[in-house]
Design a protein around this motif. Structure first.
Motif, short mmCIF file in Angstrom:
data_model
loop_
_atom_site.label_atom_id
_atom_site.label_comp_id
_atom_site.label_asym_id
_atom_site.label_seq_id
_atom_site.Cartn_x
_atom_site.Cartn_y
_atom_site.Cartn_z
N PRO A 125 -16.43 29.28 -39.89
CA PRO A 125 -17.36 29.41 -38.77
C PRO A 125 -18.22 28.16 -38.62
N PHE A 126 -18.53 27.82 -37.37
CA PHE A 126 -19.40 26.69 -37.09
C PHE A 126 -20.26 27.01 -35.88
N THR A 127 -21.36 26.29 -35.77
CA THR A 127 -22.32 26.50 -34.68
C THR A 127 -22.18 25.36 -33.70
N THR A 128 -22.16 25.69 -32.41
CA THR A 128 -22.01 24.68 -31.37
C THR A 128 -22.91 25.02 -30.20
N ASN A 129 -23.17 24.01 -29.35
CA ASN A 129 -24.04 24.22 -28.21
C ASN A 129 -23.31 25.03 -27.12
N ALA A 130 -24.07 25.44 -26.12
CA ALA A 130 -23.52 26.25 -25.02
C ALA A 130 -23.29 25.39 -23.78
N VAL A 131 -22.27 25.76 -23.02
CA VAL A 131 -22.00 25.15 -21.72
C VAL A 131 -22.28 26.22 -20.66
N VAL A 132 -23.34 25.98 -19.85
CA VAL A 132 -23.80 26.99 -18.89
C VAL A 132 -23.29 26.65 -17.50
N THR A 133 -22.80 27.68 -16.82
CA THR A 133 -22.32 27.54 -15.44
C THR A 133 -23.14 28.45 -14.56
N LEU A 134 -23.81 27.86 -13.51
CA LEU A 134 -24.66 28.63 -12.61
C LEU A 134 -23.89 28.99 -11.36
N SER A 135 -24.30 30.07 -10.73
CA SER A 135 -23.64 30.54 -9.50
C SER A 135 -24.31 29.99 -8.25
N GLY A 136 -25.39 29.27 -8.40
CA GLY A 136 -26.11 28.75 -7.25
C GLY A 136 -27.29 29.59 -6.86
N THR A 143 -33.00 34.61 -18.54
CA THR A 143 -31.53 34.57 -18.45
C THR A 143 -31.02 33.18 -18.79
N LEU A 144 -31.67 32.16 -18.26
CA LEU A 144 -31.26 30.79 -18.54
C LEU A 144 -31.43 30.46 -20.02
N SER A 145 -32.54 30.96 -20.62
CA SER A 145 -32.77 30.71 -22.04
C SER A 145 -31.70 31.38 -22.89
N THR A 146 -31.31 32.59 -22.49
CA THR A 146 -30.24 33.29 -23.22
C THR A 146 -28.91 32.56 -23.09
N ALA A 147 -28.62 32.07 -21.89
CA ALA A 147 -27.36 31.36 -21.66
C ALA A 147 -27.30 30.04 -22.42
N GLU A 148 -28.44 29.40 -22.61
CA GLU A 148 -28.47 28.11 -23.30
C GLU A 148 -28.49 28.24 -24.82
N SER A 149 -28.49 29.43 -25.31
CA SER A 149 -28.52 29.63 -26.76
C SER A 149 -27.21 29.15 -27.37
N PRO A 150 -27.23 28.58 -28.58
CA PRO A 150 -26.00 28.11 -29.22
C PRO A 150 -25.06 29.27 -29.58
N TRP A 151 -23.83 28.88 -29.89
CA TRP A 151 -22.79 29.87 -30.20
C TRP A 151 -22.34 29.69 -31.64
N ARG A 152 -21.90 30.82 -32.17
CA ARG A 152 -21.27 30.81 -33.49
C ARG A 152 -19.78 31.10 -33.26
N VAL A 153 -18.92 30.15 -33.64
CA VAL A 153 -17.49 30.22 -33.30
C VAL A 153 -16.67 30.09 -34.58
N VAL A 154 -15.52 30.78 -34.59
CA VAL A 154 -14.58 30.66 -35.69
C VAL A 154 -13.17 30.49 -35.09
N ALA A 155 -12.39 29.60 -35.65
CA ALA A 155 -11.00 29.36 -35.18
C ALA A 155 -10.04 30.13 -36.08
N LEU A 156 -9.21 30.99 -35.42
CA LEU A 156 -8.27 31.82 -36.18
C LEU A 156 -6.85 31.59 -35.65
N PRO A 157 -5.86 31.60 -36.52
CA PRO A 157 -4.47 31.49 -36.02
C PRO A 157 -4.01 32.82 -35.38
N TRP A 158 -3.12 32.70 -34.35
CA TRP A 158 -2.62 33.94 -33.75
C TRP A 158 -1.11 33.85 -33.69
N THR A 159 -0.45 34.98 -33.60
CA THR A 159 1.02 35.10 -33.55
C THR A 159 1.43 35.83 -32.30
N ASP A 160 2.68 35.53 -31.85
CA ASP A 160 3.17 36.22 -30.64
C ASP A 160 3.72 37.58 -31.02
#
Length: 587
Positions: A125-136, A143-160
């Protein structure tokens, strides 16, 4: 310079400042520690949730993608995950799940570029910043503060579906809730910390002022004492505290200082009075010598000058004799004050000295009734206190170490006072006794010459008789039945140049130094002398001199009751005969 300025700061300010600094450091340290612990704990919980829910999220990707209602999807726990699927070459296949917040705001983690893994390790697991997309549309701050919060992400292998490796799947959770929790905790820690610091500063100020208030009182007391008021004392405080212990020590010191100051004042006053009295006493015979010498010069050419010259020379001789006696007494006192002129290593037969003094008094006053006897201790009898009792008979044989000539001077001065200041027909009782007392000679020599000290010695005798411990003392008592001395003047008879009647003292040959010399000699022998009233009127002088430490005895037999009764009958008979003799003499 800093240390000098710090020393100039008041102690109360230093204590309060140190307390506040310690509270600030303590609360800040505790707050940062709690924040770090809670943050790490919630991050671990998030990682655990990612690993546990990863397979469930992958199995329900299609179901979650079909939910288009933002409000409904936002309420779904599974829809809070972000899922991105990449093939084995790290090429982005699709963003399977992108959470959408209120007002159409979407947020996703910042991941490595398409076709690159960017150093990300699988199942780490690693922590990374957020990419926010607004609708205009307008977006509120929360809401903006929640959207700008960093993320905790983990990379997992997947199978078909065939079980073959398909690539990498990035699954992430927003840390907005964790950050809100940490911020809330930090805010409460700051509020509580500020309250603790303020309360601690107030309590430290109150306690410091309360604790140091005795020191301020000590300062005020010291200022009054410095102004000359030696009667001031430091207010008491509990002795188990530092200030209380200091107060006790200061009060003891102030008492000693006041006592020493008063003693110095008394010594100075006595010295001034002594110099004045000595000058006066010496001036009188010198004036007489000068006057008779002038008279002789005036009358030497007149008829009958030889007879008048003899008379003038006789007066000059008497005055010079008185001045010689006075100077010798002054010299004796000066030597005694310096601890010279006395040898207390001789074996002195005290009984012989008293007997010789008795014979001298008999020669001076042949008509005076002089009774000799033994001085005994009379124990407490009911309400009657213990006392010393005269039993007529021969003087007991008593020997002690001392200076024979000086002790003879003591008894001679006492007998001389009886001869000078009591009627020639008044009876006198002279007695000698040996008594143990539970008091040291040093303490005995420091006692004042008054009735209270005599009563204390008698009580010490009573204690020693019951406990068989202490020191043996020779007690010599001279009791006359003359005019006596008032109670407030008895202790003054041992002062230098004190005479009850100065005009008559010169006629009788007194210098006012006899009893002062007697007291100095007795004190040099570690003894005690005092003046009390005689039973039936008059003055009693008691001299107490140490002999040797008391040897313990196994038992002390009480005299039989018959012997006591006979002794009491003899005393009553003697009193009756004495009263009859006085009545017959008056008739």
């Amino acid at each position: 310079m800093f240390v000098g300025r710090l020393d100039a700061v008041p102690l109360a300010t230093k204590i309060v400042a140190c307390t506040v600094i310690l509270l600030i450091v303590g609360t800040a340290g505790i707050s940062l520690t709690l924040r770090q612990l809670v943050g790490n704990y919630m991050l671990e919980k998030t990682d655990t949730q990612l690993f546990r829910q990863a397979q469930l999220v992958l199995n329900n990707i299609d179901t979650m993608r079909q939910q288009n209602n933002a409000e409904k999807s936002s309420s779904s726990l599974l829809y809070s995950y972000f899922v991105q699927i990449r093939d084995s070459d790290d090429t982005i296949l699709r963003n399977a799940i992108v959470p959408t917040l209120k007002d159409g705001v979407s947020s996703m983690p910042l991941l490595p570029m398409d076709g690159s893994r960017g150093g990300v390790q699988l199942q780490q697991p690693f922590t990374t910043n957020a990419v926010v997309t607004l609708s205009g549309r307008s977006v509120d701050h929360s809401t903006l503060s929640t959207a700008e919060s960093p993320w905790r992400v983990v990379a997992l292998p997947w199978t078909d579906e065939d079980g073959k490796p398909g690539g990498v799947c990035y699954i992430g959770l927003s840390l907005s809730d964790q950050l809100d929790t940490v911020k809330t905790l930090t805010r409460y820690c700051i509020i509580v910390g500020v309250a603790i610091v303020i309360l601690g500063a107030l309590l430290a100020t109150l306690m410091t002022q309360r604790t140091l208030s005795p020191l301020k009182r000590i300062e005020k007391t010291a200022a009054k004492i410095a102004a000359g008021d030696l009667t001031q004392r430091v207010p008491p405080a509990p002795e188990n505290t530092e200030v209380g212990s200091l107060s006790v020590s200061l009060n003891a010191m102030l008492t000693r200082i006041e006592q020493s100051f008063h003693e110095q004042e008394e010594t100075t006053a006595k010295m001034k009075r002594f110099v004045s009295d000595a000058s006066h006493e010496l001036r009188t015979p010198l004036a007489a010598i000068h006057g008779y010498a002038e008279l002789y010069k005036m009358q030497r050419d007149l008829p009958g000058a030889l007879g008048r010259a003899d008379e003038s020379i006789s007066h000059i001789e008497d005055s010079s004799t008185r001045m010689t006696v006075l100077v010798e007494d002054l010299l004796s006192l000066a030597r005694l004050d310096e601890g010279r002129g006395i040898d207390i290593t001789q074996q002195v037969p005290l009984t012989t000295l008293v007997t010789d003094a008795t014979e001298d008094l008999h020669a001076l006053d042949p008509g005076r009734e002089i009774r000799r006897g033994t001085l005994t201790f009379q124990p407490r009898n009911g309400d009657e206190p213990a006392d010393l009792e005269f039993v007529e008979g021969p003087l007991p044989d008593v020997t002690l170490k001392g200076d024979g000539s000086r002790l003879r001077q003591v008894v001679t001065n006492i007998v001389g006072n009886i001869h000078r200041y009591t009627p020639a027909d008044s009876p006198v009782e002279i007695s000698v006794g040996v008594m143990p007392a539970s008091i040291s000679p040093e303490s005995l020599a420091r006692m004042s010459a008054n009735d209270a000290s005599m009563r204390y010695f008698i009580e010490a005798v009573d204690v020693s008789r019951s406990m068989q411990m202490g020191m043996n003392y020779a007690v010599v008592r001279f009791s006359d039945h003359g005019p006596g001395v008032p109670e407030n003047s008895r202790s003054k008879i041992f002062e230098r140049f004190y005479t009850a009647d100065p005009s008559r003292a010169r006629l009788k040959g007194g210098t006012g130094l006899g009893m002062a010399i007697a007291q100095s000699v007795v004190k040099a022998h570690k003894g005690f002398i005092c003046a009390t009233d005689s039973q039936g009127g008059g003055l009693t002088l008691t001299v107490v001199l140490p002999i040797a430490p008391l040897e313990p005895k196994i038992a002390v037999d009480e005299p039989p009751q018959d012997a006591k009764a006979e002794r009491k009958a003899e005393r009553n008979k003697a009193k009756q005969e004495k009263q009859q003799a006085r009545q017959h003499k008056s008739e």
